[in-house]
Design an enzyme around this catalytic site. Structure first.
Site, PDB file in Angstrom:
ATOM      1  N   TYR A 226       0.654  -1.158  -0.049  1.00 40.83           N
ATOM      2  CA  TYR A 226      -0.459   0.188   0.157  1.00 40.83           C
ATOM      3  C   TYR A 226       1.265   1.374  -0.093  1.00 40.83           C
ATOM      4  CZ  TYR A 226      -3.799  -2.789   1.650  1.00 40.83           C
ATOM      5  OH  TYR A 226      -4.984  -3.767   1.605  1.00 40.83           O
TER       6      TYR A 226
ATOM      7  N   GLY B 287       4.056   1.337  -0.159  1.00 37.71           N
ATOM      8  CA  GLY B 287       5.065   2.370  -1.505  1.00 37.71           C
ATOM      9  C   GLY B 287       4.415   2.117  -2.514  1.00 37.71           C
TER      10      GLY B 287
ATOM     11  N   GLU C 289       1.301   3.641  -3.209  1.00 33.74           N
ATOM     12  CA  GLU C 289       0.855   4.919  -3.469  1.00 33.74           C
ATOM     13  C   GLU C 289       1.903   6.001  -3.376  1.00 33.74           C
ATOM     14  OE1 GLU C 289      -2.457   3.889  -0.291  1.00 33.74           O
ATOM     15  OE2 GLU C 289      -1.838   5.210   0.420  1.00 33.74           O
TER      16      GLU C 289
ATOM     17  N   ASP D 185      -4.261  -1.304  15.563  1.00 31.72           N
ATOM     18  CA  ASP D 185      -3.082  -1.830  15.278  1.00 31.72           C
ATOM     19  C   ASP D 185      -2.621  -3.208  16.084  1.00 31.72           C
ATOM     20  OD1 ASP D 185      -4.041  -0.605  13.004  1.00 31.72           O
ATOM     21  OD2 ASP D 185      -2.155   0.668  13.264  1.00 31.72           O
TER      22      ASP D 185
ATOM     23  N   HIS E 234     -27.503   7.826 -14.146  1.00 30.85           N
ATOM     24  CA  HIS E 234     -26.740   8.384 -15.454  1.00 30.85           C
ATOM     25  C   HIS E 234     -26.545   9.500 -15.619  1.00 30.85           C
ATOM     26  CE1 HIS E 234     -25.547   7.182 -19.906  1.00 30.85           C
ATOM     27  NE2 HIS E 234     -25.672   8.667 -19.794  1.00 30.85           N
TER      28      HIS E 234
END
Length: 470
Positions: free
Chosen positions: A192, A194, A196, A321, A453
């Site tokens: 992720y 790296g 980005e 985390d 649409h």
């Protein structure tokens, strides 16, 4: 070892003490303080945790600046003549800093409004549910909570590679503070962070090389996802060194750095001006007295919790985390809901919850539920629907046709098992499918829906119309 108290030393009592002010912890503090509880939050450095300060929101701020730069580079495609333009990284950085300052002020207002006490300092356990807090001025306080929540988060992992620490590499924190464009950025890791940041700095004008030990980027995703990311990197001029193991690092990031590597069995050297390490996360569980509190860790160093996020110590919980929860801010927020419900006497668990994600490359990669690799590994039968993003006519108006959408549908119940999108607005599109999955709707509900649409969500009609019959 357990600290002994001196005679007359006061211990301040709280209903709840939270170590760390990240997503889960701060919402626990604000919610319970508003209910009249005595709540203390101990924060070492970042008010609000990593997300508003050094991670999620700051990185997306920088990534959006890179998106604007890419529009300048493509301006002639939109009929706009482009002359020489320059990117001032100090202004890019200052825009990010201004946003962060505003977010911190918002957090401080919430603490003030809720009545929760915020103490800036470092906390460590000195006994069961008892902590010593060392304030920034060097003074200490001893506090005890009826309940204690640990929310200390994680930090960027620095692999044990000879010379790597001495090379003073960037992590995402330092990369988001750069005020000059790196000449040649070496990125360790194709996940992720790296991907980005590699794309962002390439769009700012850096030469970028991603060094990845696996044979493909985002290797836990399906092969078509990895292939799409490979093609994106190729088209944007990002160099890839896959199947590459780093033996040693030399030099100093920001000046000149070298990586001694083995790629596909051959030794070589990769040189660059800057080095960014994006190889994973390590829990912040060392040095906070967990052994004194009788809080056990897993073999990977995360806090051991049950499905209610209770640790092995009575009255001690863990959130986010550091508890080994999936490393997403939205999961930490759900951890808050799990703990607050259990503290209130209502049973709530983490078991079986959905874990959506979005990687903010351009275009975005978003997924919820199973991918094909996971379904096959679990022996789950599915029908596959897949369309190019170009089928979604809104992408053509935006000149953003890269990518695809795909869905896995149960062969018997018609329920959606998983959804992946690599395309413009991928995170928002995924959210609509996730809501259908939460509701237990069959795929036909989206196939037969009347959607506006031209919008990106309209592409879901085409996707689910392509589900093969049983």
């Amino acid at each position: 070892m357990r600290r002994t108290f001196s005679v007359g030393e006061s211990v301040k009592e709280y209903d709840l003490i939270i170590l760390g002010s990240g997503e889960g912890g701060k919402y626990l503090a604000w919610t319970l303080a508003k209910q009249g509880k005595r709540v203390l939050v101990v924060e070492r450095k970042y008010v609000g945790g990593s997300c508003p300060n050094i991670a999620c929101l700051p990185s997306k701020n920088i990534i959006h600046s890179a998106k604007v730069a890419s529009y300048f580079q493509r301006s002639e495609e939109f009929g706009i003549t482009k002359d020489n333009f320059t990117i001032n990284m100090s202004v890019v950085r200052d825009r990010k800093r201004k946003m962060v300052d505003g977010l911190v002020d918002m957090h401080l207002d919430k603490y003030k409004g809720s009545g929760a006490e915020l103490l800036m300092g470092s906390g460590r356990f000195i006994g069961p549910r008892t902590l010593e807090v060392t304030l920034h001025d060097g003074s200490t306080r001893v506090v005890r909570g009826t309940d204690v929540v640990i929310g200390t988060g994680t930090h960027a992992t620095l692999p044990a590679i000879p010379g790597l620490a001495e090379s003073k590499p960037l992590t995402h924190i330092e990369a988001l503070e750069l005020d000059q464009i790196p000449q040649h950025l070496l990125v360790l890791g194709g996940g992720y962070v790296g991907l980005e940041l590699a794309q962002a700095f390439r769009r700012f004008g850096s030469r970028v090389t991603i060094v990845e030990r696996n044979s493909r980027l985002a290797h836990r995703e399906d092969e078509d996802v990895s292939q799409a990311l490979h093609e994106l990197c190729h088209d944007e001029g990002i160099e890839l060194a896959l199947n590459t193991v780093i033996r040693a690092a030399e030099g100093e990031s920001g000046k000149s750095t070298k990586l001694r590597v083995v790629q596909n069995g051959s030794e070589k050297t990769i040189e660059g001006s800057h080095l960014l390490v994006a190889t994973g996360r390590t829990p912040n569980t060392a040095g906070i007295g967990l052994e004194v509190a009788r809080v056990e860790l897993t073999d990977r160093g995360y806090i051991k919790v049950n499905e209610r996020l209770q640790t092995t110590a009575p009255g001690v919980w863990a959130v986010g985390d550091c508890a080994g929860s999936p490393h997403f801010t939205h999961i930490s927020f759900d951890d808050f809901r799990v703990i607050v419900d259990n503290l209130s006497g209502h049973d709530r668990v983490t078991t079986g919850r959905q874990v959506p994600f979005c990687m903010f490359t351009d275009p975005e990669l978003a997924r919820v539920g199973l991918n094909e690799n996971e379904a096959k590994a679990q022996g789950i039968a599915y029908r596959l629907a897949r369309i190019p993003m170009a089928v979604d006519l809104r992408t053509r108006t935006l000149s953003e046709t890269r990518g695809f959408m795909k869905a896995l549908v149960d062969t018997k119940s018609d329920r959606i098992l998983g959804f992946t999108v690599f395309g413009v607005g991928g995170g928002e599109i995924m959210g609509a499918v996730q809501i259908a999955m939460i509701a237990g709707l069959p795929y036909t509900a989206l196939r037969d829906a009347v959607l506006t649409h031209p919008t990106l969500l309209e592409g879901l009609i085409a996707l689910f119309s392509s589900v093969p019959p049983v």
